[in-house]
Enzyme design. Structure first.
Site, mmCIF file in Angstrom:
data_model
loop_
_atom_site.group_PDB
_atom_site.id
_atom_site.type_symbol
_atom_site.label_atom_id
_atom_site.label_comp_id
_atom_site.label_asym_id
_atom_site.label_seq_id
_atom_site.Cartn_x
_atom_site.Cartn_y
_atom_site.Cartn_z
ATOM 1 C CG ASN A 150 -0.735 -0.040 2.356
ATOM 2 O OD1 ASN A 150 0.779 -0.551 2.674
ATOM 3 N ND2 ASN A 150 -1.028 1.121 3.303
ATOM 4 C CD GLU A 248 3.894 -2.035 13.356
ATOM 5 O OE1 GLU A 248 2.761 -1.692 13.907
ATOM 6 O OE2 GLU A 248 4.579 -2.238 14.556
ATOM 7 C CB CYS A 282 -2.395 0.070 8.167
ATOM 8 S SG CYS A 282 -1.239 1.292 8.066
ATOM 9 C CD GLU A 461 7.270 -1.189 11.795
ATOM 10 O OE1 GLU A 461 6.453 -0.188 11.241
ATOM 11 O OE2 GLU A 461 8.110 -1.431 11.346
#
Ligand code: NAP
Length: 480
Positions: A150, A248, A282, A461
């Site tokens: 994405n 993630e 996301c 992260e």
């Protein structure tokens, strides 16, 4: 035909098995390139190159290491127009978005972690008058970085930059759906003199080369971004191997819109949060909870904007809404719209594939879609759609809004839109998500922890979190 090669030991190399996968341009639906369908043989070469490079890279003076990473960032900036066009073609995203967000952010990722490596300090713990403990943070070694389609270069470099900054050698795999800019990154590394073997980029399918990277005994940590089901499969595979794992994963992000919000700005920002990159981020808002007293007015304002946002050729400068990334993904998104209809949902606007003329007539375009009248338990409110589809629900009280927002297996990001200070803080504290934005969306400070709770992932992260993930901590206790 644009034929991509793997980047191993500082050189472009064709896959040993000579097998390729088609690369399709989402805006045209046509094959425009070929991507290596790499396997264990290519991985063996990459591991051997990384093993050789590791001692040099690990021991390199920090300033020198940082200089190489800054040089990569500079070269990304220098080639930004070429990269933006490549990203738009490969992914179907509007070239303006790639120009303004994806490519600049890829450069920032390298700059940020170049600085982070020189700022990353270890701790000391003194034991009054008897001993001193200090913590060493050596790199993990060879690590695997696997990213989704994405935000191709943006997320690829978000993993690679900290891994390299911490002194690791990397085996990286972009999505087979969007391999192009990752492939170009090899040229950039060659040009700036990244030592051969420090970064190796392997292309191919997740099921084959992705899984092989995860399983390889020399790969000591995996940083993965992608879907929750894939993350679960990787976690299951790696649990008995005790590798470090950062996941993630997906999201189903609520937006809580209160009557006391700044109405016009909230409409603007929530609309962007819903449909940016065709809803394929996301962090996009997908469940909108709107206080009942402004529900109709807010709904009408959103629908008006959605009708005006028509998909167009992503390569055109004026495009604001590009293509869905692939035919299977378009079909998946359409199937959610069908499920909404069958569960009593009312489609306020959109819901249809759009046919463009000219070079894009076979492309995968979808009208922004707004649905109301669905219970919170409906599939469209519980499962990640990852497309330009949002649902609206009214609420009456803060408690109801919170309960609806938290009624989810996911926990990535939430947005809260209010001018009531105490309410904003209350919501931020009570929402079960790793990220809460108040009166903004996607405002990113790269120092902050980034990631989700529950089915949205494991670990964080960003900033020091990433530097810690890509290093081992070793305590040394010295008695005196
Ligand atoms: P995906 O299908 O899970 O794939 C992600 C990456 O993993 C791709 O490179 C894929 O390769 C690879 N892969 C697939 N199966 C694998 C396996 N068994 N072992 C190792 N690697 C494997 O996800 P996607 O469809 O590309 O991306 C969309 C998802 O990513 C959404 O759920 C979205 O929410 C999530 N996402 C999360 C974040 C976040 O920060 N939380 C950010 C962006 C996206 P192939 O593509 O070649 O199969």
């Amino acid at each position: 035909m644009d034929i991509i090669a793997n980047f191993i030991d500082g050189q472009y190399q064709v896959p040993i098995n000579q097998q390729y996968l088609d690369n399709i341009e989402p805006a045209t639906g046509k094959v425009y390139g070929q991507t290596p369908d790499s396997d264990n043989q290519d991985l063996a070469l990459a591991i051997s190159a990384a093993k050789q490079a590791l001692p040099v890279w690990q021991k390199m003076d920090l300033e020198q290491r940082a200089d190489v990473l800054i040089a990569i960032a500079d070269e990304i900036e220098h080639r930004s127009e070429e990269l933006a066009l490549a990203e738009a073609r490969d992914n179907g995203k509007a070239v303006s978005l790639a120009r303004n967000i994806d490519i600049p952010r890829a450069a920032s990722n390298f700059k940020f972690f170049a600085h982070a490596c020189s700022q990353f300090a270890s701790e000391a713990h003194a034991m009054a008058g008897s001993a001193i403990n200090y913590t060493l943070r050596p790199p993990v070694g060879i690590v695997g970085c696997i990213s989704p389609w994405n935000l191709p270069l943006y997320l690829f470099t978000w993993k690679i930059a900290p891994a390299l900054a911490a002194g690791n050698c990397v085996i990286a795999k972009p999505s087979e759906v969007t391999p192009k800019t990752a492939a170009l990154l090899g040229e950039i590394c060659q040009k700036v003199g990244l030592p051969p073997g420090v970064l190796n980029i392997l292309h191919g399918s997740g099921a084959k080369i992705g899984q092989a990277i995860c399983q390889h005994p020399q790969v000591k940590a995996i940083s993965f971004t992608g879907g929750t089901a894939t993350g679960a499969a990787i976690a299951q595979l790696l649990a008995p191997k005790f590798k470090k794992l950062s996941l993630e994963l997906g999201g189903k992000n609520p937006a809580l819109i209160f009557a006391d919000c700044d109405f016009d700005n909230t409409v603007e920002q929530v609309f962007r949060a819903s449909f940016a990159n065709q809803g394929q981020i996301c962090l996009c808002a997908s469940r909108l909870y709107i206080e009942r007293s402004i529900y109709d007015k807010f709904k009408q304002a959103l629908v008006k904007k959605a009708i005006a946002l028509t998909p167009s050729d992503p390569l055109k400068a004026e495009c604001q809404m590009g293509a869905i990334v692939s035919k299977p993904h378009l079909d998946k998104v359409l199937s959610y719209i069908d499920s909404a209809k069958s569960q009593g949902g009312k489609i306020l606007t959109g819901g249809q594939q759009v046919k463009l003329n000219g070079r894009c007539q076979q492309g995968y375009f979808l009208q922004p879609t707004i649905i109301e009248n669905l219970p919170n338990s409906a599939r469209c409110n519980q499962e990640e759609i990852f497309g330009p589809v949002i649902t609206l629900q009214p609420f009456d009280t803060d408690q109801e809004a919170l309960a609806l927002a938290n009624d989810s297996q996911y926990g990535l990001a939430a947005t809260v839109w209010t001018n009531h200070l105490a309410r904003a803080h209350d919501m931020a504290e009570s929402l079960n998500t790793g990220i809460v934005w108040v009166n903004c969306w996607l405002l990113r400070d790269l120092r902050t922890p980034f990631g989700g709770m529950n089915h949205s992932g494991l670990g964080r992260e960003g900033g020091l979190e990433a530097m810690r993930f890509f290093t081992e901590s070793k305590n040394v206790c010295v008695k005196y």
